[in-house]
Design an enzyme around this catalytic site. Structure first.
Site, short mmCIF file in Angstrom:
data_model
loop_
_atom_site.label_atom_id
_atom_site.label_comp_id
_atom_site.label_asym_id
_atom_site.label_seq_id
_atom_site.Cartn_x
_atom_site.Cartn_y
_atom_site.Cartn_z
N ASN A 129 0.89 -0.96 -0.22
CA ASN A 129 0.18 0.13 -0.08
C ASN A 129 1.01 1.30 0.07
O ASN A 129 0.54 2.24 0.72
CB ASN A 129 -1.07 -0.18 1.13
CG ASN A 129 -2.17 0.92 1.22
OD1 ASN A 129 -2.37 1.28 0.19
ND2 ASN A 129 -3.00 0.85 2.16
N ARG A 134 8.36 6.89 -1.61
CA ARG A 134 8.35 6.73 -0.21
C ARG A 134 9.05 5.50 0.20
O ARG A 134 9.68 5.47 1.47
CB ARG A 134 6.88 6.53 0.24
CG ARG A 134 6.95 6.82 1.88
CD ARG A 134 5.47 6.74 2.31
NE ARG A 134 5.33 6.52 3.61
CZ ARG A 134 4.46 5.67 4.05
NH1 ARG A 134 3.50 5.33 3.60
NH2 ARG A 134 4.44 5.48 5.51
N LYS A 228 1.86 -11.46 -3.33
CA LYS A 228 2.83 -10.59 -4.16
C LYS A 228 4.43 -10.20 -3.73
O LYS A 228 5.25 -10.50 -4.44
CB LYS A 228 2.13 -8.92 -4.48
CG LYS A 228 2.71 -8.23 -5.25
CD LYS A 228 3.67 -7.22 -4.78
CE LYS A 228 4.21 -6.42 -6.03
NZ LYS A 228 4.99 -5.42 -5.42
N ASP A 247 0.56 -7.73 -9.15
CA ASP A 247 -0.08 -6.76 -8.36
C ASP A 247 -1.40 -6.02 -9.28
O ASP A 247 -1.47 -6.35 -10.28
CB ASP A 247 0.91 -5.53 -7.97
CG ASP A 247 1.56 -5.05 -9.21
OD1 ASP A 247 1.06 -5.12 -10.33
OD2 ASP A 247 2.92 -4.59 -9.02
N GLN A 266 -14.40 -9.48 -10.94
CA GLN A 266 -14.08 -9.31 -9.47
C GLN A 266 -13.36 -7.81 -9.34
O GLN A 266 -12.90 -7.31 -10.15
CB GLN A 266 -13.04 -10.27 -8.68
CG GLN A 266 -13.61 -11.42 -8.24
CD GLN A 266 -13.01 -12.68 -8.56
OE1 GLN A 266 -13.29 -13.55 -9.39
NE2 GLN A 266 -11.86 -12.94 -7.90
N PHE A 297 6.86 -4.99 -17.19
CA PHE A 297 6.27 -4.09 -15.80
C PHE A 297 7.17 -2.76 -16.14
O PHE A 297 6.62 -1.63 -15.66
CB PHE A 297 6.87 -4.88 -14.61
CG PHE A 297 6.11 -4.13 -13.25
CD1 PHE A 297 5.26 -4.44 -12.81
CD2 PHE A 297 6.97 -3.03 -12.81
CE1 PHE A 297 4.49 -3.82 -11.91
CE2 PHE A 297 6.59 -2.31 -11.80
CZ PHE A 297 5.32 -2.66 -11.25
#
Length: 335
Positions: A129, A134, A228, A247, A266, A297
């Site tokens: 998250n 950061r 993950k 992810d 979903q 990615f």
DNA sequence: GCATGACCTCA
DNA sequence: GAGGTCATG
């Protein structure tokens, strides 16, 4: 890497490196006298390094130094996994998949690092998250507060990644919360404590010799480690080239670029969808699916979007050839 | 088997 | 909301 600070730079087909030893007498580099601060810019170090190499070639080379150099070089080869032939893999993936073929042309040379499992695991526990800028700061604070000091370069102090033991201390959660780690602070301390108290300090490294699913299941027993993060650690530090970290981003790639229907009804990534997406890419790309995944990615990252507008090297060469022909024609016309 | 909310902080 | 995980229903 390996408890020492390295500086690297790359020319066409050569990787140049310099190792800074922690021994205070050699703090400014092997076989060099202490230099003043102004000499410490990274660029200069690379220049110096070339000079040092030349010097060493001229004088009689110390056998120990020679063997140490060979060891360092082997560490680098291991870290970059230079034994794996990327071009062969790109060709395989491209033959199996037209979309990869296109993206792979633009994003060539994307290679998986073989990272240290401790560093990899505890860094990735920080990622939940969270966003990269950061995370970067958090990992730096992890090293500077709990890691062994290594050396000082350009007025910057470098620290090793903390040991599991250092992360397991009872005060660590509060300390890290104070440093802005949020709820991840408890995961880090708890996982470290669980490993030292019931698995042993070598446990993570032994997972390098276990099959993928076994290693992943082992990681999933740690607090703060879900599907993950477990796949990231498997792929980037435990030699599981088939692990595909799924992810929201990779899920999106699977649906958008591959029409993969798994979990399309979903809202959230369930365990089942994780596995289905992973299996989908493994079936498509084979035993190095995790490596292929990292190419796509990378290509999807915001900071690389500009690259897609620039023509590829191959296209550029074609264009140059055409231009030369045009000039020739013009010259003939002028003549 | 799946959805939901809480969890910390800040670029 | 961000390159999730966990507990709960």
């Amino acid at each position: 890497m390996g408890g020492r600070v390295w500086t690297l730079t790359q020319t066409d087909d050569t990787l140049w490196y310099y190792v800074y030893h922690r021994d205070p007498d050699h703090i400014n580099g092997r076989k060099r006298k202490k230099s003043n601060g102004s000499e410490n810019s990274v660029k200069k170090k690379f220049k110096e390094m070339a000079e040092v190499k030349e010097e060493e070639n001229e004088t009689s080379l110390n056998k120990t130094t020679f063997e140490e150099d060979a060891k360092d070089e082997e560490l680098l080869r291991d870290y970059f996994q230079l034994g794996v032939n990327l071009e062969d893999l790109y060709k395989k993936w491209g033959d199996a998949d037209a979309h990869f073929s296109h993206t792979g042309n633009i994003f060539s040379g994307v290679r998986m690092l073989r990272q240290d499992p401790v560093e990899c695991l505890f860094s990735f526990i920080c990622t939940s998250n969270n966003h990269i800028s950061r995370i970067q700061g958090m990992v730096e604070r992890l090293c500077s507060t709990l890691g062994t000091p290594l050396c000082k370069l350009d007025d910057a102090h470098y620290h090793d990644f903390p040991s599991i033991k250092a992360l397991a201390g009872s005060g660590v959660e509060a300390q890290l919360r104070g440093l802005g780690f949020g709820y991840r602070a408890r995961f880090l301390q708890q996982s470290a404590h669980l490993i030292t108290s019931s698995r042993g300090p070598n446990w993570l490294y032994t997972l390098r010799n276990a099959p993928y699913l076994e290693a992943k299941a082992a990681l999933l027993t740690l607090p703060g480690v879900g599907s993950k993060v477990a796949d990231c650690v498997c792929l980037m530090s435990l030699d599981k080239s088939e692990a595909v970290p799924v992810d929201t981003h990779v899920w999106q790639i699977a649906r958008r670029d591959y029409g993969c229907a798994s979990g399309s009804k979903q809202k959230t990534l369930t365990e089942k969808v994780h596995n289905e997406i992973g299996d989908f890419f493994r079936k498509l790309w084979g035993p190095y699916a995790g490596w292929a995944h990292s190419v796509l990615f990378c290509a999807d990252l915001k900071k690389f979007q500009k690259l897609k507008e620039i023509p590829t090297v191959k296209e550029e060469k074609k264009k140059v050839k055409v231009d030369k022909k045009k000039k020739k024609v013009k010259k003939q016309e002028a003549d």
